[in-house]
Design a protein around this motif. Structure first.
Motif, short mmCIF file in Angstrom:
data_model
loop_
_atom_site.label_atom_id
_atom_site.label_comp_id
_atom_site.label_asym_id
_atom_site.label_seq_id
_atom_site.Cartn_x
_atom_site.Cartn_y
_atom_site.Cartn_z
N ASN A 137 -6.21 -14.50 29.27
CA ASN A 137 -6.13 -13.04 29.20
C ASN A 137 -4.76 -12.60 29.69
O ASN A 137 -4.19 -13.20 30.61
CB ASN A 137 -7.19 -12.39 30.09
CG ASN A 137 -8.59 -12.56 29.55
OD1 ASN A 137 -8.87 -12.24 28.40
ND2 ASN A 137 -9.47 -13.13 30.36
N SER A 138 -4.25 -11.55 29.08
CA SER A 138 -3.03 -10.95 29.61
C SER A 138 -3.40 -10.22 30.90
O SER A 138 -4.59 -9.99 31.18
CB SER A 138 -2.44 -9.98 28.59
OG SER A 138 -3.35 -8.92 28.37
N ALA A 139 -2.38 -9.82 31.66
CA ALA A 139 -2.65 -9.12 32.93
C ALA A 139 -3.40 -7.82 32.68
O ALA A 139 -4.35 -7.48 33.40
CB ALA A 139 -1.32 -8.85 33.64
N ILE A 140 -2.99 -7.15 31.61
CA ILE A 140 -3.63 -5.85 31.34
C ILE A 140 -5.10 -6.05 30.92
O ILE A 140 -5.99 -5.28 31.30
CB ILE A 140 -2.82 -5.05 30.29
CG1 ILE A 140 -3.28 -3.60 30.25
CG2 ILE A 140 -2.92 -5.68 28.91
CD1 ILE A 140 -2.35 -2.73 29.42
N ASP A 141 -5.33 -7.13 30.15
CA ASP A 141 -6.71 -7.44 29.76
C ASP A 141 -7.53 -7.84 30.98
O ASP A 141 -8.69 -7.43 31.14
CB ASP A 141 -6.73 -8.57 28.73
CG ASP A 141 -6.55 -8.05 27.31
OD1 ASP A 141 -7.07 -6.96 27.03
OD2 ASP A 141 -5.88 -8.72 26.51
N TYR A 142 -6.91 -8.66 31.82
CA TYR A 142 -7.62 -9.14 33.01
C TYR A 142 -8.01 -7.95 33.90
O TYR A 142 -9.15 -7.84 34.37
CB TYR A 142 -6.73 -10.12 33.77
CG TYR A 142 -7.41 -10.69 34.99
CD1 TYR A 142 -8.33 -11.73 34.87
CD2 TYR A 142 -7.14 -10.19 36.26
CE1 TYR A 142 -8.98 -12.25 35.97
CE2 TYR A 142 -7.78 -10.69 37.38
CZ TYR A 142 -8.70 -11.73 37.23
OH TYR A 142 -9.34 -12.22 38.34
N ASP A 143 -7.05 -7.06 34.11
CA ASP A 143 -7.35 -5.88 34.95
C ASP A 143 -8.44 -5.02 34.33
O ASP A 143 -9.32 -4.49 35.01
CB ASP A 143 -6.08 -5.04 35.14
CG ASP A 143 -5.09 -5.72 36.08
OD1 ASP A 143 -5.50 -6.72 36.73
OD2 ASP A 143 -3.94 -5.27 36.15
N LEU A 181 -4.87 -0.75 25.92
CA LEU A 181 -5.94 -1.38 26.69
C LEU A 181 -5.89 -2.90 26.63
O LEU A 181 -6.56 -3.58 27.38
CB LEU A 181 -7.31 -0.93 26.15
CG LEU A 181 -7.75 0.49 26.50
CD1 LEU A 181 -9.14 0.73 25.95
CD2 LEU A 181 -7.73 0.71 27.98
N SER A 182 -5.15 -3.42 25.67
CA SER A 182 -5.18 -4.86 25.48
C SER A 182 -3.80 -5.32 25.05
O SER A 182 -3.04 -4.57 24.44
CB SER A 182 -6.22 -5.22 24.43
OG SER A 182 -6.26 -6.61 24.25
N SER A 183 -3.51 -6.56 25.35
CA SER A 183 -2.20 -7.08 25.00
C SER A 183 -2.26 -8.59 24.87
O SER A 183 -3.09 -9.25 25.51
CB SER A 183 -1.19 -6.68 26.10
OG SER A 183 -0.01 -7.42 25.98
N GLY A 184 -1.37 -9.14 24.04
CA GLY A 184 -1.18 -10.58 24.03
C GLY A 184 -0.22 -10.94 25.16
O GLY A 184 0.39 -10.06 25.78
#
Lengths: 307, 324
Positions: free
Chosen positions: A144-150, A118-121
């Motif tokens: 935010n990483s892309a995955i965090d942003y999404d 769910l989260s990434s650096g």
């Protein structure tokens, strides 16, 4: 701990907080455990001698920590609102979670742990995918990483059958009262019960010290049930142990001291080990509180017809 | 208690005179007596350890066969408890205290048995008048503050600090065990003697590691101390910010024995225990033979009479053989 009067127990002698001593009789303090051990199990004529007090204190605290992880069954509960960043900062005394729920409309709904990331650096990169560095040689990171942003903006798809699911709100075909959908890949046979949960999902990022939720949890009330290590933020005077485990604690300290001591015969160590393990089993059974009244509650479900 | 030192001296002289081995002067006797008593005193501890080992090997009995009890009673004759003096030369207390000494406590310590830390302050202020053996503060309310007999009073206005215990309590005055307030105004603190935590001795090599340990670092509940040549340092070091007083229970060295006399016309010294510097042996009567033998050994060495020394040594060996 000395015995206290009924007035002190119920009303703390008229002082605040009034509930200071409620239920205190169930517990023995760390100070009492250390003192009792030094008095009763240590000395010139005991197996344990010539040991510094800080070692006894250390083993007593380690025992309290271990017991808090599972045997004590002392669950702490913390309610916090999940902000739009979808991060729930772990409590300062958090060790492990037991259950995470969303609370709304008077109902507590347990959430499922998301097995997906769910989260990434992330690092900033140029158009050739080279990582960008600052003048000190450190890689630059986006907010935010892309995955965090999404995830935060609610556009990340989920395998769970909730609002984030890729097929949520998609049109299908209703044939003979049953819904059918066109799937992008393959065909789904039946329901994957592991992911069939309409509630938001979460993932605990231990190192970051946060719980990351999916977008369905934004501005909702989260109830975290967790276990701590019983160290009471380092205040020795507040550390207590359930009396059902008192004998185990003594046996644990004795075993740990003998086990680490040079020249102690192996049979002595094994005896101490068995003593410790047997007392732990007994204490666990006791604290499970298995008694006829509880068994009766379960047995009443015997006649239930399974459909 | 009857006098032992004269009996010991008479016996020593009788043995020496038996075969004309010579004469021992009072000053020499006092020197030898001091050494002999010190040797026996320190031997208590090693003997006690031997007895404990025998007990653990089930080679010692109880009741009348309880030699450990007998030895511990002899040793406990020398146990004393005194409040220690802070080393600070300002009104701010440090976490360092002087070990017992002739200057601070009136005796020297052989071995510290325990260190207690008082950390709860019941009252503080400034005295308003001076009365012998009292702390008087007209603005205080000692009774309401919960001060009771046995609590500890520290005069923090002088350096090093001086301490006393409370012997009586009234609203604005406390009776004290020592006259520690001779001027006014002098600041004071009263500590609750019922709130005490025992400090554990830690070697200087380990205290750094202990301070770094999150589980076992010294705390108010579990303080620790290290020992230097003439002071102890109490941890946690932040304890300097706390109201704190330290009390030591320890084995003191026995006082130096002194056989005192008046000189008669014929020059023969005659025992006189009324002299102000008179001091009897402090070790128990059961040690009389041991003292005589030890002193005889010193005499033998002193007058180079190997026979006296051998005789004394033989006596001592036989004497020890009777100890189980």
């Amino acid at each position: 701990m000395t015995y206290i009067s009924q007035y002190e127990y119920y009303e703390n002698n008229g002082n605040n907080p009034e509930d200071l001593n409620w239920g205190s009789y169930q517990y023995v303090s760390l100070a009492d455990v250390v003192t009792n051990f030094l008095l009763m199990y240590s000395g010139n004529h005991s197996l344990v001698n010539n040991e510094e007090r800080f070692k006894i204190l250390f083993h007593a605290k380690r025992a309290v920590q271990e017991l808090n992880y599972d045997a004590f069954k002392e669950i702490k509960v913390l309610e916090l609102n999940v902000p739009h960043t979808l991060r729930y900062i772990l409590p300062s005394d958090y060790v492990n979670w037991v259950r995470i729920s969303v609370y709304e409309n008077g109902v507590l709904r347990p959430l499922s742990e998301n097995i997906q990331t769910l989260s990434s650096g992330a690092y900033l990169q140029d158009n050739l995918s080279n990582i960008l560095f600052d003048q000190n040689g450190n890689a630059l990171s986006p907010q935010n990483s892309a995955i965090d942003y999404d995830r935060i903006t609610g556009t990340k798809k989920s395998i769970y059958l909730n609002a984030g699911n890729q097929f949520d709100n998609q049109a299908g075909y209703n044939v003979d009262g049953f819904w059918y959908f066109d799937y992008a890949i393959g065909t789904r046979y039946g329901l994957n019960t592991e992911t069939a949960n309409a509630n938001p999902t979460f993932n605990v990022d231990k190192k970051a010290g946060v719980i990351n939720f999916d977008s369905g949890m934004s501005e909702r009330l989260c109830i975290l049930e967790y276990v701590s290590d019983g160290m009471e933020n380092g205040d020795n005077s507040l550390i207590t142990i359930n009396k059902l485990f008192e004998s185990y604690i003594y046996a644990y300290i004795k075993y740990e001291v003998l086990n680490a001591k040079f020249g102690v015969q192996e049979y002595v160590i094994q005896r101490a080990k068995k003593d410790k393990q047997a007392l732990l089993r007994n204490a666990k059974i006791r604290i499970s509180n298995i008694h006829p009244g509880r068994l009766l509650m379960n047995l009443r479900g015997l006649d239930k017809i399974l459909k | 208690m009857s006098v032992m030192i004269n009996s010991v001296r008479n016996t020593v002289i009788a043995v020496l005179n038996k075969n004309n081995y010579g004469y021992i002067s009072p000053s020499d006797f006092n020197l030898y007596a001091q050494q002999a008593q010190l040797e026996l005193f320190m031997k208590y501890f090693s003997d006690y350890n031997s007895i404990i080992n025998k007990e653990n090997a089930r080679m010692s009995g109880t009741d009348y066969a309880d030699f450990g009890k007998s030895y511990s009673e002899q040793m406990e004759e020398f146990i004393v408890t005194n409040l220690l003096t802070n080393t600070s030369v300002t009104s701010t207390l440090s976490n360092e205290y002087y070990l017992p000494s002739l200057v601070t406590t009136g005796d020297e310590d052989y071995m510290i048995s325990k260190i207690l830390c008082y950390s709860k302050i019941l009252a503080s202020g400034v005295n308003t008048s001076v009365t012998a053996l009292q702390l008087v503060d007209s603005s205080a309310s000692f009774v309401l503050a919960g001060v009771s007999i046995g609590d500890v009073v520290v005069n923090t206005a002088v350096s090093p600090t001086v301490t006393a215990t409370v012997t009586s309590v009234s609203a604005t005055a406390l009776g004290l065990s020592a006259n520690i307030f001779t001027l006014t105004p002098q600041s004071y603190r009263v500590f609750d003697s019922s709130v005490q935590n025992e400090a554990e001795k830690v070697s200087a090599g380990k205290i750094t590691l202990l301070n770094m340990s999150p589980l076992t670092s010294p705390s108010v509940n579990y303080p620790a101390y290290t020992q230097t040549s003439d002071t102890i340092v109490v941890y946690p070091s932040s304890i300097i910010n706390l109201p704190l007083q330290v009390q030591a229970t320890y084995f003191r060295y026995p006082k130096n024995p002194k056989w005192t006399f008046i000189t008669l016309a014929n020059g023969e010294p005659v025992f006189d225990q009324s002299q102000p510097d008179y001091q009897d042996f402090e070790v128990g009567f059961q040690n009389e033979v041991g003292l005589i033998v030890k002193i005889l050994q010193y005499c033998g060495v002193s007058i180079r009479e190997a026979q006296v020394y051998q005789f004394a040594k033989q006596e001592e060996t036989e004497n020890n053989a009777q100890i189980p």
